[in-house]
Design a protein around this motif. Structure first.
Motif, PDB file in Angstrom:
ATOM      1  N   MET A  57       0.826  -1.212   0.000  1.00 23.61           N
ATOM      2  CA  MET A  57       0.000   0.000   0.000  1.00 23.61           C
ATOM      3  C   MET A  57       0.858   1.260   0.000  1.00 23.61           C
ATOM      4  SD  MET A  57      -3.332   0.689   0.009  1.00 23.61           S
ATOM      5  CE  MET A  57      -4.518  -0.137   1.042  1.00 23.61           C
ATOM      6  N   ALA A  58       1.980   1.229   0.798  1.00 28.29           N
ATOM      7  CA  ALA A  58       2.850   2.403   0.824  1.00 28.29           C
ATOM      8  C   ALA A  58       3.345   2.697  -0.572  1.00 28.29           C
ATOM      9  CB  ALA A  58       4.015   2.188   1.785  1.00 28.29           C
ATOM     10  N   SER A  59       3.684   1.622  -1.305  1.00 27.57           N
ATOM     11  CA  SER A  59       4.206   1.839  -2.647  1.00 27.57           C
ATOM     12  C   SER A  59       3.115   2.426  -3.532  1.00 27.57           C
ATOM     13  CB  SER A  59       4.750   0.546  -3.236  1.00 27.57           C
ATOM     14  OG  SER A  59       3.700  -0.367  -3.366  1.00 27.57           O
ATOM     15  N   SER A  60       1.831   2.133  -3.237  1.00 31.89           N
ATOM     16  CA  SER A  60       0.755   2.716  -4.033  1.00 31.89           C
ATOM     17  C   SER A  60       0.728   4.226  -3.855  1.00 31.89           C
ATOM     18  CB  SER A  60      -0.602   2.167  -3.612  1.00 31.89           C
ATOM     19  OG  SER A  60      -0.590   0.785  -3.668  1.00 31.89           O
ATOM     20  N   LEU A  61       0.940   4.674  -2.611  1.00 34.06           N
ATOM     21  CA  LEU A  61       0.948   6.113  -2.354  1.00 34.06           C
ATOM     22  C   LEU A  61       2.160   6.753  -3.041  1.00 34.06           C
ATOM     23  CD1 LEU A  61      -0.740   8.208  -0.803  1.00 34.06           C
ATOM     24  CD2 LEU A  61       0.722   7.822   1.172  1.00 34.06           C
ATOM     25  N   GLN A  62       3.282   6.037  -2.988  1.00 37.41           N
ATOM     26  CA  GLN A  62       4.484   6.553  -3.663  1.00 37.41           C
ATOM     27  C   GLN A  62       4.290   6.599  -5.182  1.00 37.41           C
ATOM     28  OE1 GLN A  62       7.654   4.121  -2.131  1.00 37.41           O
ATOM     29  NE2 GLN A  62       7.467   5.084  -0.128  1.00 37.41           N
ATOM     30  N   SER A  63       3.646   5.539  -5.724  1.00 38.28           N
ATOM     31  CA  SER A  63       3.414   5.537  -7.182  1.00 38.28           C
ATOM     32  C   SER A  63       2.478   6.672  -7.559  1.00 38.28           C
ATOM     33  CB  SER A  63       2.753   4.239  -7.666  1.00 38.28           C
ATOM     34  OG  SER A  63       3.187   3.169  -6.936  1.00 38.28           O
ATOM     35  N   LEU A  64       1.478   6.895  -6.709  1.00 37.02           N
ATOM     36  CA  LEU A  64       0.513   7.964  -6.982  1.00 37.02           C
ATOM     37  C   LEU A  64       1.221   9.320  -7.011  1.00 37.02           C
ATOM     38  CD1 LEU A  64      -2.645   8.107  -7.223  1.00 37.02           C
ATOM     39  CD2 LEU A  64      -2.631   8.865  -4.848  1.00 37.02           C
ATOM     40  N   ARG A  65       2.102   9.525  -6.027  1.00 31.91           N
ATOM     41  CA  ARG A  65       2.865  10.766  -5.944  1.00 31.91           C
ATOM     42  C   ARG A  65       3.713  10.962  -7.212  1.00 31.91           C
ATOM     43  NH1 ARG A  65       4.966  13.521  -1.492  1.00 31.91           N
ATOM     44  NH2 ARG A  65       4.005  11.980  -0.143  1.00 31.91           N
ATOM     45  N   LYS A  66       4.339   9.865  -7.661  1.00 32.03           N
ATOM     46  CA  LYS A  66       5.174   9.928  -8.876  1.00 32.03           C
ATOM     47  C   LYS A  66       4.337  10.271 -10.095  1.00 32.03           C
ATOM     48  CE  LYS A  66       9.338   7.177  -8.856  1.00 32.03           C
ATOM     49  NZ  LYS A  66       9.914   5.885  -9.248  1.00 32.03           N
ATOM     50  N   GLU A  67       3.176   9.601 -10.195  1.00 34.48           N
ATOM     51  CA  GLU A  67       2.276   9.847 -11.328  1.00 34.48           C
ATOM     52  C   GLU A  67       1.817  11.305 -11.340  1.00 34.48           C
ATOM     53  OE1 GLU A  67      -1.477   7.581 -12.273  1.00 34.48           O
ATOM     54  OE2 GLU A  67      -0.350   6.097 -11.114  1.00 34.48           O
ATOM     55  N   ALA A  68       1.453  11.802 -10.139  1.00 32.93           N
ATOM     56  CA  ALA A  68       0.934  13.177 -10.037  1.00 32.93           C
ATOM     57  C   ALA A  68       1.999  14.198 -10.435  1.00 32.93           C
ATOM     58  CB  ALA A  68       0.433  13.449  -8.622  1.00 32.93           C
ATOM     59  N   ALA A  69       3.271  13.839 -10.264  1.00 35.82           N
ATOM     60  CA  ALA A  69       4.354  14.763 -10.611  1.00 35.82           C
ATOM     61  C   ALA A  69       4.315  15.132 -12.101  1.00 35.82           C
ATOM     62  CB  ALA A  69       5.702  14.146 -10.249  1.00 35.82           C
ATOM     63  N   ASP A  70       3.757  14.245 -12.918  1.00 37.65           N
ATOM     64  CA  ASP A  70       3.697  14.517 -14.363  1.00 37.65           C
ATOM     65  C   ASP A  70       2.299  14.891 -14.840  1.00 37.65           C
ATOM     66  OD1 ASP A  70       6.398  13.879 -14.666  1.00 37.65           O
ATOM     67  OD2 ASP A  70       5.936  11.736 -14.766  1.00 37.65           O
ATOM     68  N   CYS A  71       1.395  15.192 -13.906  1.00 36.91           N
ATOM     69  CA  CYS A  71       0.004  15.460 -14.302  1.00 36.91           C
ATOM     70  C   CYS A  71      -0.086  16.728 -15.170  1.00 36.91           C
ATOM     71  CB  CYS A  71      -0.876  15.609 -13.056  1.00 36.91           C
ATOM     72  SG  CYS A  71      -2.610  15.919 -13.468  1.00 36.91           S
ATOM     73  N   ARG A  72      -0.868  16.603 -16.235  1.00 35.63           N
ATOM     74  CA  ARG A  72      -1.124  17.749 -17.124  1.00 35.63           C
ATOM     75  C   ARG A  72      -2.628  17.851 -17.377  1.00 35.63           C
ATOM     76  NH1 ARG A  72       3.430  18.157 -15.728  1.00 35.63           N
ATOM     77  NH2 ARG A  72       5.326  18.237 -16.973  1.00 35.63           N
ATOM     78  N   ALA A  73      -3.437  17.424 -16.389  1.00 33.15           N
ATOM     79  CA  ALA A  73      -4.879  17.327 -16.603  1.00 33.15           C
ATOM     80  C   ALA A  73      -5.604  18.671 -16.614  1.00 33.15           C
ATOM     81  CB  ALA A  73      -5.498  16.401 -15.552  1.00 33.15           C
ATOM     82  N   CYS A  74      -4.937  19.723 -16.160  1.00 33.26           N
ATOM     83  CA  CYS A  74      -5.498  21.078 -16.291  1.00 33.26           C
ATOM     84  C   CYS A  74      -4.311  22.015 -16.533  1.00 33.26           C
ATOM     85  CB  CYS A  74      -6.302  21.461 -15.039  1.00 33.26           C
ATOM     86  SG  CYS A  74      -5.315  22.101 -13.671  1.00 33.26           S
ATOM     87  N   PRO A  75      -4.557  23.277 -16.867  1.00 33.94           N
ATOM     88  CA  PRO A  75      -3.424  24.149 -17.250  1.00 33.94           C
ATOM     89  C   PRO A  75      -2.532  24.628 -16.092  1.00 33.94           C
ATOM     90  CG  PRO A  75      -5.536  24.997 -18.063  1.00 33.94           C
ATOM     91  CD  PRO A  75      -5.852  23.927 -17.088  1.00 33.94           C
TER      92      PRO A  75
END
Ligand code: SF4
Length: 196
Positions: free
Chosen positions: A1-19
């Motif tokens: 589960m901890a790795s899920s939070l870490q993966s989420l954080r990593k994914e969010a670092a590249d988010c371009r879903a709004c300007p």
């Protein structure tokens, strides 16, 4: 589960879903222990948070630290995050002034917050300020009238809202700042009561 939070954080670092990513330094993701009992949700990172990449580390964060301590809540047991993960601002001279995120930006960012809530499963969720409260509890929620009360919600067993600590910093004079701080701490004491 901890790795899920870490993966989420990593994914969010590249988010371009709004300007909002375009004018910000970086994504400011939530922070705190995976099994935090309380989750505090603010509006968006500010200038200092944008530069540090961490939530609630600027003046409002320091005030929040003091209020949590006065209420008997250890911040290291609390997960802190925001409904919007990039700093929205407008230039004023050389300064970057906070600008309120709009509905489309809040909606675009919501999946990150929903996944944080699903992973952390906080016992108590606290909305800090009107933007977070209205995003999570509905447009008709009035922080001024309903602050400090627990409201039914599917987000967590106990859900409440209070003011954003930055509003206390904006109080016009020392007396009203002290009064607002006392009310804020009183709201957080109700949260502390749910954590025992
Ligand atoms: S504000 Fe949220 S939705 Fe918009 S780019 Fe940043 S992380 Fe993505």
């Amino acid at each position: 589960m901890a790795s899920s939070l870490q993966s989420l954080r990593k994914e969010a670092a590249d988010c371009r879903a709004c300007p909002l990513w375009k004018n910000a330094t970086q994504t400011v993701f939530g922070e705190g222990p995976l099994h935090a009992q309380a989750m505090l949700v603010g509006e968006q990172p500010g200038d200092k948070e944008d530069l540090a990449g961490k939530p609630f580390v600027g003046p409002a964060g320091r005030l929040l630290d003091r209020a949590l301590q006065d209420a008997g809540i250890d911040r290291s047991l609390v997960y802190v995050t925001n409904v919007v993960k990039h700093f929205k601002w407008e230039p004023r001279g050389k300064r970057r002034i906070h600008a309120k995120p709009n509905g489309a930006e809040i909606a675009a960012c919501r999946p990150w917050l929903e996944t944080e809530i699903a992973l952390i499963k906080p016992r108590v969720l606290v909305c800090l300020g009107a933007t977070a409260a209205q995003a999570l509890l509905g447009k008709s929620f009035k922080v001024s009238q309903q602050r400090g009360t627990f409201v039914p919600s599917s987000l967590a067993p106990r859900v409440t809202a209070t003011v954003h600590p930055s509003s206390i910093l904006r109080a016009p004079d020392d007396d009203s700042r002290h009064a607002e701080m006392s009310r804020f701490v009183a709201d957080l004491r109700r949260v502390a009561g749910e954590l025992k």
